[in-house]
Design a protein around this motif. Structure first.
Motif, PDB file in Angstrom:
ATOM      1  N   SER A   1     -10.487 -14.505  13.473  1.00  0.00           N
ATOM      2  CA  SER A   1     -11.742 -14.924  12.839  1.00  0.00           C
ATOM      3  C   SER A   1     -12.888 -14.448  13.708  1.00  0.00           C
ATOM      4  O   SER A   1     -13.459 -15.212  14.502  1.00  0.00           O
ATOM      5  CB  SER A   1     -11.766 -16.449  12.665  1.00  0.00           C
ATOM      6  N   LEU A   2     -13.193 -13.165  13.562  1.00  0.00           N
ATOM      7  CA  LEU A   2     -14.181 -12.559  14.451  1.00  0.00           C
ATOM      8  C   LEU A   2     -15.577 -13.112  14.214  1.00  0.00           C
ATOM      9  O   LEU A   2     -16.419 -13.062  15.115  1.00  0.00           O
ATOM     10  CB  LEU A   2     -14.170 -11.041  14.259  1.00  0.00           C
ATOM     11  N   GLY A   3     -15.866 -13.618  13.034  1.00  0.00           N
ATOM     12  CA  GLY A   3     -17.180 -14.199  12.776  1.00  0.00           C
ATOM     13  C   GLY A   3     -17.421 -15.430  13.632  1.00  0.00           C
ATOM     14  O   GLY A   3     -18.475 -15.563  14.269  1.00  0.00           O
ATOM     15  N   TYR A   4     -16.428 -16.347  13.662  1.00  0.00           N
ATOM     16  CA  TYR A   4     -16.544 -17.532  14.507  1.00  0.00           C
ATOM     17  C   TYR A   4     -16.628 -17.141  15.983  1.00  0.00           C
ATOM     18  O   TYR A   4     -17.446 -17.696  16.736  1.00  0.00           O
ATOM     19  CB  TYR A   4     -15.339 -18.452  14.291  1.00  0.00           C
ATOM     20  N   ALA A   5     -15.774 -16.200  16.387  1.00  0.00           N
ATOM     21  CA  ALA A   5     -15.773 -15.781  17.784  1.00  0.00           C
ATOM     22  C   ALA A   5     -17.103 -15.125  18.174  1.00  0.00           C
ATOM     23  O   ALA A   5     -17.629 -15.369  19.262  1.00  0.00           O
ATOM     24  CB  ALA A   5     -14.619 -14.818  18.033  1.00  0.00           C
ATOM     25  N   SER A   6     -17.658 -14.305  17.272  1.00  0.00           N
ATOM     26  CA  SER A   6     -18.931 -13.639  17.562  1.00  0.00           C
ATOM     27  C   SER A   6     -20.070 -14.643  17.656  1.00  0.00           C
ATOM     28  O   SER A   6     -20.932 -14.547  18.551  1.00  0.00           O
ATOM     29  CB  SER A   6     -19.231 -12.601  16.483  1.00  0.00           C
ATOM     30  N   ALA A   7     -20.086 -15.614  16.750  1.00  0.00           N
ATOM     31  CA  ALA A   7     -21.139 -16.630  16.782  1.00  0.00           C
ATOM     32  C   ALA A   7     -21.069 -17.447  18.075  1.00  0.00           C
ATOM     33  O   ALA A   7     -22.088 -17.709  18.724  1.00  0.00           O
ATOM     34  CB  ALA A   7     -21.025 -17.553  15.571  1.00  0.00           C
ATOM     35  N   ALA A   8     -19.851 -17.844  18.462  1.00  0.00           N
ATOM     36  CA  ALA A   8     -19.690 -18.590  19.712  1.00  0.00           C
ATOM     37  C   ALA A   8     -20.054 -17.727  20.909  1.00  0.00           C
ATOM     38  O   ALA A   8     -20.652 -18.208  21.886  1.00  0.00           O
ATOM     39  CB  ALA A   8     -18.257 -19.092  19.836  1.00  0.00           C
ATOM     40  N   GLY A   9     -19.723 -16.427  20.848  1.00  0.00           N
ATOM     41  CA  GLY A   9     -20.068 -15.531  21.940  1.00  0.00           C
ATOM     42  C   GLY A   9     -21.566 -15.362  22.104  1.00  0.00           C
ATOM     43  O   GLY A   9     -22.076 -15.308  23.231  1.00  0.00           O
ATOM     44  N   ILE A  10     -22.288 -15.271  20.991  1.00  0.00           N
ATOM     45  CA  ILE A  10     -23.747 -15.152  21.061  1.00  0.00           C
ATOM     46  C   ILE A  10     -24.364 -16.420  21.647  1.00  0.00           C
ATOM     47  O   ILE A  10     -25.251 -16.371  22.505  1.00  0.00           O
ATOM     48  CB  ILE A  10     -24.319 -14.860  19.661  1.00  0.00           C
TER      49      ILE A  10
ATOM     50  N   TYR B   1     -11.704 -17.023  22.694  1.00  0.00           N
ATOM     51  CA  TYR B   1     -10.423 -16.332  22.842  1.00  0.00           C
ATOM     52  C   TYR B   1      -9.480 -16.679  21.693  1.00  0.00           C
ATOM     53  O   TYR B   1      -8.810 -15.800  21.144  1.00  0.00           O
ATOM     54  CB  TYR B   1      -9.798 -16.715  24.177  1.00  0.00           C
ATOM     55  N   ARG B   2      -9.426 -17.950  21.337  1.00  0.00           N
ATOM     56  CA  ARG B   2      -8.493 -18.379  20.286  1.00  0.00           C
ATOM     57  C   ARG B   2      -8.840 -17.744  18.943  1.00  0.00           C
ATOM     58  O   ARG B   2      -7.961 -17.278  18.223  1.00  0.00           O
ATOM     59  CB  ARG B   2      -8.506 -19.906  20.176  1.00  0.00           C
ATOM     60  N   TYR B   3     -10.112 -17.723  18.596  1.00  0.00           N
ATOM     61  CA  TYR B   3     -10.506 -17.181  17.296  1.00  0.00           C
ATOM     62  C   TYR B   3     -10.506 -15.653  17.276  1.00  0.00           C
ATOM     63  O   TYR B   3     -10.323 -15.050  16.221  1.00  0.00           O
ATOM     64  CB  TYR B   3     -11.888 -17.703  16.896  1.00  0.00           C
TER      65      TYR B   3
END
Length: 228
Positions: free
Chosen positions: A190-199, A178-180
């Motif tokens: 920072s959608l890259g960090y958020a996407s990686a954490a989501g995966i 949520y934060r990223y």
């Protein structure tokens, strides 16, 4: 997850065993008390707990009167204490649901087994370890996996109580995503960090789901063999 899952698993089992006693008076009333937090909205509980765990809240008042602490502690503002407050609140919020699962397993055990054990002179401890525990172990494994998935998915309680703070001491995967992805605290998203954490988060939940399906399959196969 490492903290809440074993605590919740053991405490809910203890509560269920006590409340499953047919000789206990007001058992239904006690079950209702334990289940009330389950049906209460998590965000509302989080907001209330901000006051309860504050420096002038009832937790500090009780601990100081019992002389367990010398100074008032602002639990949610100290990195070493905030996670303890979140863990205790999470366990209190979810112990009722786990109690219901355990009660369903306990009440499915035939009473004839307990009567035979009593005739043979088995005490409460021996009866629990020889009869109760082996028969409720399959549902116990399912409860364990459900608790693991629930602890991984926690968001609203942490968000309302600490927002992942202080200094990210209570940060979990959901608040990190949520934060990223959405919060302006990090500047541009920072959608890259958020996407990686989501995966990573998605694969973790899928793994827990597969383990749960496997446990259910093994448990059902075991029951089928027992019936045969």
């Amino acid at each position: 997850m490492v903290s809440t899952v074993p605590i919740l698993w053991l405490l809910s089992l203890l509560v269920a065993v006590v409340l499953n006693n047919p000789l206990l008076r007001l058992a239904k009333f006690y079950r209702t008390l334990f289940f009330i937090p389950v049906i209460t909205t998590t965000s509302v509980i989080g907001i209330i707990m901000v006051f309860i765990w504050s420096s002038d809240g009832p937790i500090n008042f009780l601990l100081t009167r019992l002389h367990l602490i010398e100074h008032e502690i602002n639990w949610l503002s100290e990195p070493g204490m905030a996670m303890i407050a979140v863990i205790v609140t999470y366990v209190w919020k979810n112990i009722g649901m786990n109690m219901i699962y355990w009660l369903a397993g306990l009440q499915g055990i035939p009473r004839e087994l307990y009567e035979a054990a009593r005739v043979d002179g088995a005490g409460p401890a021996r009866t629990f370890y020889s009869i109760t525990l082996p028969l409720i172990l399959p549902i116990g494994l399912v409860i364990l996996l459900l608790n693991t998935a629930g602890a991984l998915k926690v968001f609203d309680l942490v968000k309302t109580m600490t927002d992942g703070g202080p200094f990210y001491a209570t940060d979990v995967v959901s608040t990190y995503i949520y934060r990223y992805a959405f919060s302006s605290e990090m500047g541009l998203p920072s959608l890259g960090y958020a996407s990686a954490a989501g995966i990573f988060f998605a694969f973790s939940i899928i793994l827990v789901g597969l383990l749960q399906a496997l446990v259910r399959k093994l448990a059902s196969g075991r029951d089928t063999k027992g019936v045969a």
